[in-house]
Design a protein around this motif. Structure first.
Motif, short mmCIF file in Angstrom:
data_model
loop_
_atom_site.label_atom_id
_atom_site.label_comp_id
_atom_site.label_asym_id
_atom_site.label_seq_id
_atom_site.Cartn_x
_atom_site.Cartn_y
_atom_site.Cartn_z
N TYR A 24 0.82 -1.22 0.00
CA TYR A 24 0.00 0.00 0.00
C TYR A 24 0.85 1.27 0.00
O TYR A 24 0.65 2.18 -0.81
N ASP A 25 1.82 1.33 0.90
CA ASP A 25 2.61 2.57 1.04
C ASP A 25 3.42 2.86 -0.22
O ASP A 25 3.57 4.02 -0.62
N ILE A 26 3.92 1.80 -0.85
CA ILE A 26 4.73 1.99 -2.06
C ILE A 26 3.88 2.63 -3.16
O ILE A 26 4.30 3.54 -3.86
N VAL A 27 2.62 2.18 -3.29
CA VAL A 27 1.76 2.67 -4.37
C VAL A 27 1.21 4.06 -4.05
O VAL A 27 1.16 4.93 -4.92
N TYR A 28 0.78 4.29 -2.81
CA TYR A 28 -0.03 5.47 -2.51
C TYR A 28 0.66 6.62 -1.78
O TYR A 28 0.16 7.75 -1.81
N ASP A 29 1.76 6.36 -1.12
CA ASP A 29 2.32 7.40 -0.24
C ASP A 29 2.55 8.72 -0.98
O ASP A 29 2.01 9.77 -0.60
N GLY A 30 3.32 8.66 -2.06
CA GLY A 30 3.62 9.90 -2.79
C GLY A 30 2.39 10.54 -3.40
O GLY A 30 2.21 11.76 -3.33
N LEU A 31 1.51 9.71 -3.95
CA LEU A 31 0.31 10.23 -4.64
C LEU A 31 -0.63 10.99 -3.72
O LEU A 31 -1.25 11.97 -4.12
N THR A 32 -0.76 10.50 -2.49
CA THR A 32 -1.79 11.06 -1.62
C THR A 32 -1.24 12.01 -0.56
O THR A 32 -2.03 12.60 0.19
N ALA A 33 0.08 12.19 -0.52
CA ALA A 33 0.68 12.96 0.59
C ALA A 33 0.11 14.37 0.70
O ALA A 33 -0.20 14.85 1.80
N SER A 34 -0.03 15.06 -0.42
CA SER A 34 -0.46 16.45 -0.38
C SER A 34 -1.91 16.56 0.13
O SER A 34 -2.21 17.37 1.02
N ALA A 35 -2.80 15.73 -0.41
CA ALA A 35 -4.20 15.76 0.04
C ALA A 35 -4.30 15.37 1.51
O ALA A 35 -5.11 15.93 2.27
N ARG A 36 -3.47 14.42 1.93
CA ARG A 36 -3.48 14.00 3.34
C ARG A 36 -3.12 15.15 4.25
O ARG A 36 -3.75 15.38 5.29
N LEU A 51 -10.61 11.80 15.07
CA LEU A 51 -10.84 10.39 14.74
C LEU A 51 -10.43 10.18 13.29
O LEU A 51 -10.96 10.83 12.38
N GLU A 52 -9.46 9.30 13.06
CA GLU A 52 -9.02 8.95 11.70
C GLU A 52 -9.76 7.68 11.30
O GLU A 52 -9.43 6.57 11.73
N ALA A 53 -10.76 7.84 10.45
CA ALA A 53 -11.60 6.72 10.02
C ALA A 53 -10.93 6.03 8.83
O ALA A 53 -10.52 6.69 7.88
N GLY A 54 -10.85 4.71 8.87
CA GLY A 54 -10.16 3.99 7.80
C GLY A 54 -8.72 4.42 7.73
O GLY A 54 -8.20 4.73 6.67
N VAL A 55 -8.05 4.38 8.88
CA VAL A 55 -6.68 4.93 9.01
C VAL A 55 -5.66 4.14 8.20
O VAL A 55 -4.58 4.65 7.88
N GLY A 56 -6.01 2.91 7.84
CA GLY A 56 -5.14 2.10 6.98
C GLY A 56 -3.79 1.84 7.62
O GLY A 56 -3.68 1.50 8.80
N THR A 57 -2.73 2.02 6.82
CA THR A 57 -1.37 1.76 7.32
C THR A 57 -0.83 2.96 8.11
O THR A 57 0.35 2.98 8.44
N GLY A 58 -1.69 3.96 8.32
CA GLY A 58 -1.28 5.10 9.15
C GLY A 58 -0.40 6.11 8.45
O GLY A 58 0.37 6.83 9.10
N LEU A 59 -0.55 6.23 7.12
CA LEU A 59 0.31 7.17 6.38
C LEU A 59 0.19 8.58 6.92
O LEU A 59 1.16 9.34 6.89
#
Ligand SMILES: C[S@@+](CC[C@H](N)C(=O)[O-])C[C@H]1O[C@@H](n2cnc3c(N)ncnc32)[C@H](O)[C@@H]1O
Length: 216
Positions: A24-36, A51-59
């Protein structure tokens, strides 16, 4: 880590994210960092109890400051185990609890949080209005639901562009079938919800930040 009783909807999702967790982190970290980061800033403007809903891998957990008080939940224990590793590795003491939970059945009291952040979650939930009802319930009056996601637009050139790239982005798990309008309609129909803004985020507005305030 605790588990939950699966329904047909949740068991498929849990299986899917058991497979996604290692990459997950390899695919999404860079793509979603700004919106996060945008979503976290909007949440902190409401207060520290998040409350972080659907926190996933905690990026996003490392984006919160030490004075925050963050609880995260997810339906997938495989994703949460990775979030727990980040909390331990980076000593994220502002993360008070990570737990397995379904967004449609929150085990928190009413008015417990200043903000509920749901990043790249709401379009995956089979009954998103139920999850939004729950998010609103656990917010204090004046608190906000912050959604970060790709949402489709209804019509016009952007809608046509979305259709053109749909097969490619579907491989990454994004669909334009879930429109911003669905959140707007839910907010219009809910007396305690007020849509504050729908804001484009990186890249080029493909992701959006939606803020809904609890009124009353
Ligand atoms: C695309 S990932 C996003 C993870 C994280 N928010 C991020 O931005 O990196 C979606 C997450 O939502 C979780 N999820 C899906 N349906 C859920 C539900 N009904 N309740 C809680 N979590 C759910 C999945 O297990 C997965 O971890």
């Amino acid at each position: 880590m605790s588990t939950i009783a699966d329904g047909p909807d949740t068991s498929l999702m849990r299986k899917a994210y058991a497979r996604w967790a290692p990459i997950y982190d390899i695919v999404y970290d860079g793509l979603t960092a700004s919106a996060r980061r945008d979503a976290v800033a909007a949440a902190l403007a409401c207060g520290n109890k998040v409350l972080e809903a659907g926190v996933g891998t905690g990026l996003s957990l490392g984006d919160y400051p030490a004075q925050a008080n963050v609880i995260g939940f997810d339906i997938s224990e495989h994703m949460l185990l990775r979030a727990q590793d980040k909390v331990a590795k980076h000593k994220l003491s502002h993360v008070r609890l990570l737990t397995v939970m379904d967004a449609c059945r929150l085990g928190f009291p009413d008015a417990a949080f200043d903000a509920v952040v749901a990043q790249f979650l709401i379009t995956l939930v089979p009954h998103p209005e139920r999850a939004l009802d729950e998010f609103l319930r656990v917010l204090r009056p004046g608190g906000e639901i912050i959604l970060a996601n790709h949402f489709g637009v209804d019509d016009g050139p952007i809608a046509r562009a979305e259709e053109a790239v749909a097969p490619a982005v579907r491989k990454l798990g994004w669909s334009s079938a879930f429109k911003t309008r669905r959140i707007e309609t839910w907010a219009e129909q809910h007396p305690a919800a007020s849509l504050v803004e729908v804001r484009p985020a990186f890249p080029l507005g493909f992701f959006k930040i939606i803020r809904v305030r609890k009124v009353g």
